[in-house]
Design a protein around this motif. Structure first.
Motif, PDB file in Angstrom:
ATOM      1  N   LEU A 256       0.832  -1.207   0.000  1.00 42.87           N
ATOM      2  CA  LEU A 256       0.000   0.000   0.000  1.00 42.87           C
ATOM      3  C   LEU A 256       0.867   1.258   0.000  1.00 42.87           C
ATOM      4  N   LYS A 257       1.981   1.244   0.733  1.00 40.15           N
ATOM      5  CA  LYS A 257       2.902   2.389   0.740  1.00 40.15           C
ATOM      6  C   LYS A 257       3.495   2.632  -0.644  1.00 40.15           C
ATOM      7  N   VAL A 258       3.899   1.549  -1.312  1.00 39.92           N
ATOM      8  CA  VAL A 258       4.473   1.665  -2.663  1.00 39.92           C
ATOM      9  C   VAL A 258       3.429   2.185  -3.639  1.00 39.92           C
ATOM     10  N   GLN A 259       2.209   1.670  -3.535  1.00 39.12           N
ATOM     11  CA  GLN A 259       1.134   2.113  -4.424  1.00 39.12           C
ATOM     12  C   GLN A 259       0.818   3.590  -4.236  1.00 39.12           C
ATOM     13  N   LYS A 260       0.850   4.058  -2.997  1.00 34.53           N
ATOM     14  CA  LYS A 260       0.563   5.469  -2.716  1.00 34.53           C
ATOM     15  C   LYS A 260       1.610   6.384  -3.345  1.00 34.53           C
ATOM     16  N   LEU A 261       2.879   5.974  -3.300  1.00 36.04           N
ATOM     17  CA  LEU A 261       3.936   6.783  -3.906  1.00 36.04           C
ATOM     18  C   LEU A 261       3.809   6.804  -5.424  1.00 36.04           C
ATOM     19  N   HIS A 262       3.498   5.643  -6.027  1.00 34.12           N
ATOM     20  CA  HIS A 262       3.273   5.600  -7.474  1.00 34.12           C
ATOM     21  C   HIS A 262       2.107   6.510  -7.864  1.00 34.12           C
ATOM     22  N   TYR A 263       1.045   6.454  -7.083  1.00 32.00           N
ATOM     23  CA  TYR A 263      -0.147   7.254  -7.373  1.00 32.00           C
ATOM     24  C   TYR A 263       0.139   8.743  -7.226  1.00 32.00           C
ATOM     25  N   ARG A 264       0.957   9.086  -6.230  1.00 31.96           N
ATOM     26  CA  ARG A 264       1.328  10.483  -6.027  1.00 31.96           C
ATOM     27  C   ARG A 264       2.125  11.019  -7.212  1.00 31.96           C
ATOM     28  N   LEU A 265       3.049  10.214  -7.714  1.00 35.37           N
ATOM     29  CA  LEU A 265       3.838  10.617  -8.883  1.00 35.37           C
ATOM     30  C   LEU A 265       2.954  10.793 -10.117  1.00 35.37           C
ATOM     31  N   SER A 266       2.031   9.867 -10.321  1.00 38.58           N
ATOM     32  CA  SER A 266       1.141   9.964 -11.485  1.00 38.58           C
ATOM     33  C   SER A 266       0.246  11.189 -11.399  1.00 38.58           C
ATOM     34  N   ASN A 267      -0.183  11.552 -10.189  1.00 38.35           N
ATOM     35  CA  ASN A 267      -1.008  12.754 -10.003  1.00 38.35           C
ATOM     36  C   ASN A 267      -0.222  14.025 -10.314  1.00 38.35           C
ATOM     37  N   ILE A 268       1.053  14.066  -9.908  1.00 40.15           N
ATOM     38  CA  ILE A 268       1.898  15.233 -10.183  1.00 40.15           C
ATOM     39  C   ILE A 268       2.077  15.408 -11.686  1.00 40.15           C
ATOM     40  N   ARG A 269       2.338  14.301 -12.390  1.00 34.29           N
ATOM     41  CA  ARG A 269       2.548  14.372 -13.843  1.00 34.29           C
ATOM     42  C   ARG A 269       1.260  14.742 -14.569  1.00 34.29           C
ATOM     43  N   GLU A 270       0.143  14.178 -14.131  1.00 26.64           N
ATOM     44  CA  GLU A 270      -1.135  14.495 -14.769  1.00 26.64           C
ATOM     45  C   GLU A 270      -1.514  15.957 -14.551  1.00 26.64           C
ATOM     46  N   ASN A 271      -1.253  16.468 -13.354  1.00 31.81           N
ATOM     47  CA  ASN A 271      -1.543  17.870 -13.061  1.00 31.81           C
ATOM     48  C   ASN A 271      -0.689  18.796 -13.927  1.00 31.81           C
ATOM     49  N   HIS A 272       0.570  18.423 -14.147  1.00 33.80           N
ATOM     50  CA  HIS A 272       1.470  19.223 -14.989  1.00 33.80           C
ATOM     51  C   HIS A 272       0.966  19.249 -16.438  1.00 33.80           C
ATOM     52  N   ILE A 273       0.479  18.101 -16.920  1.00 32.32           N
ATOM     53  CA  ILE A 273      -0.082  18.033 -18.278  1.00 32.32           C
ATOM     54  C   ILE A 273      -1.327  18.907 -18.385  1.00 32.32           C
ATOM     55  N   ASN A 274      -2.201  18.830 -17.380  1.00 33.28           N
ATOM     56  CA  ASN A 274      -3.429  19.634 -17.385  1.00 33.28           C
ATOM     57  C   ASN A 274      -3.124  21.126 -17.400  1.00 33.28           C
ATOM     58  N   GLN A 275      -2.147  21.547 -16.615  1.00 31.20           N
ATOM     59  CA  GLN A 275      -1.776  22.961 -16.572  1.00 31.20           C
ATOM     60  C   GLN A 275      -1.186  23.427 -17.903  1.00 31.20           C
ATOM     61  N   THR A 276      -0.379  22.562 -18.529  1.00 25.09           N
ATOM     62  CA  THR A 276       0.215  22.904 -19.828  1.00 25.09           C
ATOM     63  C   THR A 276      -0.864  23.075 -20.898  1.00 25.09           C
ATOM     64  N   ILE A 277      -1.796  22.137 -20.940  1.00 22.50           N
ATOM     65  CA  ILE A 277      -2.882  22.195 -21.931  1.00 22.50           C
ATOM     66  C   ILE A 277      -3.759  23.421 -21.691  1.00 22.50           C
ATOM     67  N   ASN A 278      -4.057  23.697 -20.435  1.00 23.82           N
ATOM     68  CA  ASN A 278      -4.874  24.863 -20.103  1.00 23.82           C
ATOM     69  C   ASN A 278      -4.198  26.161 -20.544  1.00 23.82           C
ATOM     70  N   MET A 279      -2.879  26.225 -20.363  1.00 21.26           N
ATOM     71  CA  MET A 279      -2.124  27.411 -20.767  1.00 21.26           C
ATOM     72  C   MET A 279      -2.140  27.583 -22.294  1.00 21.26           C
ATOM     73  N   ILE A 280      -2.081  26.471 -23.031  1.00 23.53           N
ATOM     74  CA  ILE A 280      -2.121  26.539 -24.500  1.00 23.53           C
ATOM     75  C   ILE A 280      -3.505  26.954 -24.988  1.00 23.53           C
ATOM     76  N   ILE A 281      -4.548  26.357 -24.395  1.00 23.31           N
ATOM     77  CA  ILE A 281      -5.925  26.643 -24.815  1.00 23.31           C
ATOM     78  C   ILE A 281      -6.309  28.095 -24.517  1.00 23.31           C
ATOM     79  N   LYS A 282      -5.786  28.648 -23.424  1.00 19.15           N
ATOM     80  CA  LYS A 282      -6.111  30.037 -23.040  1.00 19.15           C
ATOM     81  C   LYS A 282      -5.650  31.053 -24.079  1.00 19.15           C
ATOM     82  N   GLN A 283      -4.670  30.674 -24.901  1.00 19.60           N
ATOM     83  CA  GLN A 283      -4.185  31.589 -25.942  1.00 19.60           C
ATOM     84  C   GLN A 283      -5.173  31.693 -27.115  1.00 19.60           C
ATOM     85  N   LYS A 284      -6.184  30.826 -27.133  1.00 19.23           N
ATOM     86  CA  LYS A 284      -7.239  30.814 -28.152  1.00 19.23           C
ATOM     87  C   LYS A 284      -6.682  30.824 -29.580  1.00 19.23           C
ATOM     88  N   PRO A 285      -5.872  29.834 -29.921  1.00 19.45           N
ATOM     89  CA  PRO A 285      -5.340  29.782 -31.285  1.00 19.45           C
ATOM     90  C   PRO A 285      -6.383  29.237 -32.259  1.00 19.45           C
TER      91      PRO A 285
END
Length: 389
Positions: A256-285
């Motif tokens: 369970l400890k190992v799974q929590k760390l894996h899940y935490r890493l995946s959440n950080i990466r997914e959040n970074h992707i979401n922020q990048t996409i949001n920043m691109i979309i806000k430019q309204k190209p």
């Protein structure tokens, strides 16, 4: 227009028991369908469809094998959907889009409990703080007011990550696409040194995997995985039943400890992707152009495989495609063999002898000097041959 919402839910002990029993049966049905098709192919060189297998399972197999009657103790629609998921995996394999379907493992936590409204008159009730799920009953929502209460819920799934539970629902809403004011487009060059270089801005999007925060979690993950490995080794040597039971409980806690760390890493990466996409979309190209990367081919390089996997390029492409569709932006995908790095963005001259170590692009024809990745992003923006996602 169909839109999905995902949020965390709180289950009581009885609901957890029902959920785990359901996904256990779903996992068995998925694996049983794959194994049955493998045996059938060896005998007659034929495969059975998911619908035919479901009929055979309920009408022939279970009545003739009463020891498997526990399959019918759970929500039938969830079991049938798991069979249809395996059928979909087979069809993708036959089309050459994916590998041969593999058996589901309990430790991967990739099996979901599917639920759906039975007919047009049935409604899946949803309130501000709770939702009613078949067989589970009323379930508390952690993020109150997130799920729409006035829309029609078509279907949904309940999933588990580590010791947390989530519900994802598919909702029918009115299409509300936003019109873009800008006539200019954007080229996005994905990479390993920097996550993305965007033609419309000077600063690249940083690689989140190189930050101190992620490196610290990865270091902790290595330690916890070593602990888990040592516990497995000691479990093999134990012959005392009491010690063996205690060791199994400790192994479960460590997993369970190992799974929590894996899940935490995946959440950080997914959040970074979401922020990048949001920043691109806000430019309204008017359009966004990306390159069709050969991720599977890049993963074959053992020196780059880990770095490529951590960047989550396919996840970025999928999320960007959905966001572009919602906001009415055209997503252009350029062929992977397009020489975006070798072409000069000013005069179009092709530099054949460009090396991977050359981080600054210097044109031999016009003398243009600029960052290699920025040059590629501008070339992607100006690409004339592409396909629309």
């Amino acid at each position: 227009m169909l839109k999905s919402y995902k949020t965390e839910i709180i289950l009581n002990e009885q609901q957890k028991k029902i959920f785990k029993q359901t996904i256990g049966v779903c996992r068995f049905a998925y694996n049983f369908f794959i194994a049955h098709n493998q045996e059938k192919y060896k005998k007659s060189n034929k495969f059975i469809s998911g619908m035919d297998f479901s009929k055979w399972l309920n009408n022939d197999f279970i009545p003739n094998n009463p020891e498997y009657s526990w399959i019918k103790d759970v929500y039938a629609k969830a079991v049938k959907q798991s069979i249809m998921n395996a059928d979909k995996a087979f069809r993708k394999f036959f089309k050459g889009e994916s590998r041969f379907p593999r058996f589901k493992k309990k430790k991967n936590q990739d099996v979901k409990m599917y639920f759906v409204k039975n007919d047009a008159k049935t409604v899946i009730p949803c309130e501000r703080h709770r939702i009613k799920i078949p067989t589970l009953g009323w379930v508390k929502i952690k993020e109150k007011g997130y799920l729409p209460t006035n829309a029609t819920i078509k279907s949904g799934t309940v999933s588990q990550k580590t010791d947390r539970y989530y519900v994802s629902v598919l909702v029918e809403e009115d299409a509300a696409s936003e019109s873009t004011d800008s006539n200019d487009g954007i080229g996005v060059d994905l990479g390993l040194k920097e996550f993305a270089v965007i033609s419309s801005q000077d600063r690249p999007v940083k690689n989140i995997n190189k930050t101190a925060r992620v490196r610290k979690i990865e270091k902790s993950l290595k330690r916890q995985q070593r602990k888990l490995s040592r516990k497995y080794e000691s479990a093999k040597k134990n012959k005392n039943k009491k010690e063996e039971t205690a060791t199994r409980q400790n192994i479960h806690k460590q997993v369970l400890k190992v799974q929590k760390l894996h899940y935490r890493l995946s959440n950080i990466r997914e959040n970074h992707i979401n922020q990048t996409i949001n920043m691109i979309i806000k430019q309204k190209p008017r359009f966004i152009t990306i390159e069709d990367l050969n991720v599977r081919g890049m993963m074959k390089n053992r020196h780059l495989a880990k770095a490529v996997a951590q960047q989550c390029f396919n996840q970025f492409k999928t999320k960007l495609e959905v966001k572009c569709k919602i906001n009415g932006i055209e997503l252009r995908i350029v062929d992977r063999f397009y020489p975006s790095s070798k072409l000069c963005s000013c005069c179009g001259h092709r530099k054949v002898d460009l090396k991977l170590s050359d981080r600054i692009y210097v044109c031999d024809n016009c003398g243009n000097t600029m960052d290699r990745d920025m040059n590629a992003a501008v070339n992607l923006k100006n690409a004339k041959i592409y396909k629309v996602a």
